[in-house]
Each structure stands twice: as structure tokens, then as C-alpha cells.
Scaffold this motif. Sequence first.
Motif, PDB file in Angstrom:
ATOM      1  N   PRO A   1       0.819  -1.214   0.000  1.00 49.34           N
ATOM      2  CA  PRO A   1       0.000   0.000   0.000  1.00 49.34           C
ATOM      3  C   PRO A   1       0.853   1.265   0.000  1.00 49.34           C
ATOM      4  O   PRO A   1       1.891   1.317   0.644  1.00 49.34           O
ATOM      5  N   ALA A   2       0.408   2.235  -0.745  1.00 51.67           N
ATOM      6  CA  ALA A   2       1.143   3.491  -0.892  1.00 51.67           C
ATOM      7  C   ALA A   2       0.921   4.401   0.305  1.00 51.67           C
ATOM      8  O   ALA A   2      -0.003   4.214   1.075  1.00 51.67           O
ATOM      9  N   VAL A   3       1.798   5.372   0.423  1.00 50.18           N
ATOM     10  CA  VAL A   3       1.652   6.432   1.422  1.00 50.18           C
ATOM     11  C   VAL A   3       0.960   7.600   0.741  1.00 50.18           C
ATOM     12  O   VAL A   3       1.311   7.964  -0.381  1.00 50.18           O
ATOM     13  N   ALA A   4      -0.005   8.186   1.401  1.00 53.13           N
ATOM     14  CA  ALA A   4      -0.647   9.409   0.920  1.00 53.13           C
ATOM     15  C   ALA A   4      -0.856  10.319   2.125  1.00 53.13           C
ATOM     16  O   ALA A   4      -1.565   9.953   3.056  1.00 53.13           O
ATOM     17  N   LEU A   5      -0.208  11.467   2.121  1.00 56.28           N
ATOM     18  CA  LEU A   5      -0.294  12.411   3.236  1.00 56.28           C
ATOM     19  C   LEU A   5      -0.709  13.780   2.732  1.00 56.28           C
ATOM     20  O   LEU A   5      -0.227  14.233   1.697  1.00 56.28           O
ATOM     21  N   ARG A   6      -1.553  14.436   3.472  1.00 56.99           N
ATOM     22  CA  ARG A   6      -1.902  15.836   3.219  1.00 56.99           C
ATOM     23  C   ARG A   6      -1.455  16.605   4.456  1.00 56.99           C
ATOM     24  O   ARG A   6      -1.861  16.275   5.572  1.00 56.99           O
ATOM     25  N   LEU A   7      -0.611  17.607   4.234  1.00 54.62           N
ATOM     26  CA  LEU A   7       0.000  18.338   5.336  1.00 54.62           C
ATOM     27  C   LEU A   7      -0.054  19.838   5.083  1.00 54.62           C
ATOM     28  O   LEU A   7      -0.101  20.271   3.929  1.00 54.62           O
TER      29      LEU A   7
ATOM     30  N   GLU B   1       9.194   5.090   7.500  1.00 56.52           N
ATOM     31  CA  GLU B   1       8.463   3.946   8.040  1.00 56.52           C
ATOM     32  C   GLU B   1       7.935   3.044   6.924  1.00 56.52           C
ATOM     33  O   GLU B   1       8.021   1.819   7.013  1.00 56.52           O
ATOM     34  N   ARG B   2       7.403   3.650   5.869  1.00 50.90           N
ATOM     35  CA  ARG B   2       6.868   2.842   4.777  1.00 50.90           C
ATOM     36  C   ARG B   2       7.987   2.133   4.020  1.00 50.90           C
ATOM     37  O   ARG B   2       7.854   0.970   3.653  1.00 50.90           O
ATOM     38  N   LEU B   3       9.104   2.800   3.800  1.00 50.17           N
ATOM     39  CA  LEU B   3      10.226   2.159   3.114  1.00 50.17           C
ATOM     40  C   LEU B   3      10.749   0.977   3.921  1.00 50.17           C
ATOM     41  O   LEU B   3      11.105  -0.058   3.353  1.00 50.17           O
ATOM     42  N   ARG B   4      10.797   1.119   5.232  1.00 49.03           N
ATOM     43  CA  ARG B   4      11.190  -0.007   6.091  1.00 49.03           C
ATOM     44  C   ARG B   4      10.232  -1.174   5.915  1.00 49.03           C
ATOM     45  O   ARG B   4      10.657  -2.330   5.803  1.00 49.03           O
TER      46      ARG B   4
END
Length: 153
Positions: free
Chosen positions: A21-27, A43-46
Motif C-alpha cells: 500500500p502506498a503512502v498518501a499524506l496531506r500536510l 516507516e513505509r520504506l522499512r
Amino acid sequence: MAPLALPLTPLRTSRERDTHPAVALRLPAIASSVSTVRTAVRERLRAWGVSAQACDDTLLVVSELVTNVITHTLSDHLECRLSIGAGHLRLEVEEQLRAHTLPAPRTPDPDEHGGRGLLLVGAVSSAWGVRDTPHGPGRIIWAELPARTEECH
């Protein structure tokens, strides 16, 4: 005030992304968001088992792209997306409002403190580019990097 991030959101558009699953962030487009994005991406790459070198390169690229949005646009917020597939990582940073000029590498004077970010992005990425968002006045700056796997620290 600490930046607010949406939770990591699985984006399922292909069989491969179902397993990764991909990371999707709104900041918010503020300086402290760079750290928030770096933490989420690390964290996702790990979790994906990406190599230390690929992890370091991806963190450099995401830091540069997010910093550019914060520094060079009038965006109130930004979106960052990271996915893995077919031996590469794809990173996208979407700005809410386009800057007056396109992002482009430049050669700064040796005494300048900034201006090297896109040169670094180009050096560690297999490809990168810019496109207008399909809706609204923003742009998406993207980069692809090799996704070597082993542990990211």
C-alpha cells in the motif's frame, strides 16, 4: 502547533499496490511538515524492505520537493504520495497553488546557501518532472528512484 497529517492511506489501483500500500499524506505547507513526511516515508520504506541507499536517496528527494513547495509557492497545504512497483519508487508532491515559474535546476554561486535541491534530485533519481494537476491550480512534482530491497535503517 504540530502539523496534522492524514493517516497513511492505502491506495489500491493495481495488484502490486494491494500488497504494497502506498503512502498518501496531506500536510500544511509549513517547515515542520518536512520532518513529518520524512518519518512517514521512512516507516513505509522499512515496511517494504527497501535498501538503506534507496531509503536515503528517497528521503533526500522528498525533503527537497516538500521544502520547495513550502518555500516557492503560496500553498496552504501539500500532498505527498509514495508508491512502489516494477523495481522503482515513485514519489509525488502536489502543491495547492502553482508557483509563478516552473521548478528547474540551476547553478547557484558557490557562496549561496540554497539553490542546489533540484540538482540533488536529478542526481539520485532515475527521472523527475513537473506536471499541472488535472484539477485546480496546482502542480505535481514527481521523481522515480530505483527500489532496491533489503532493510532501510
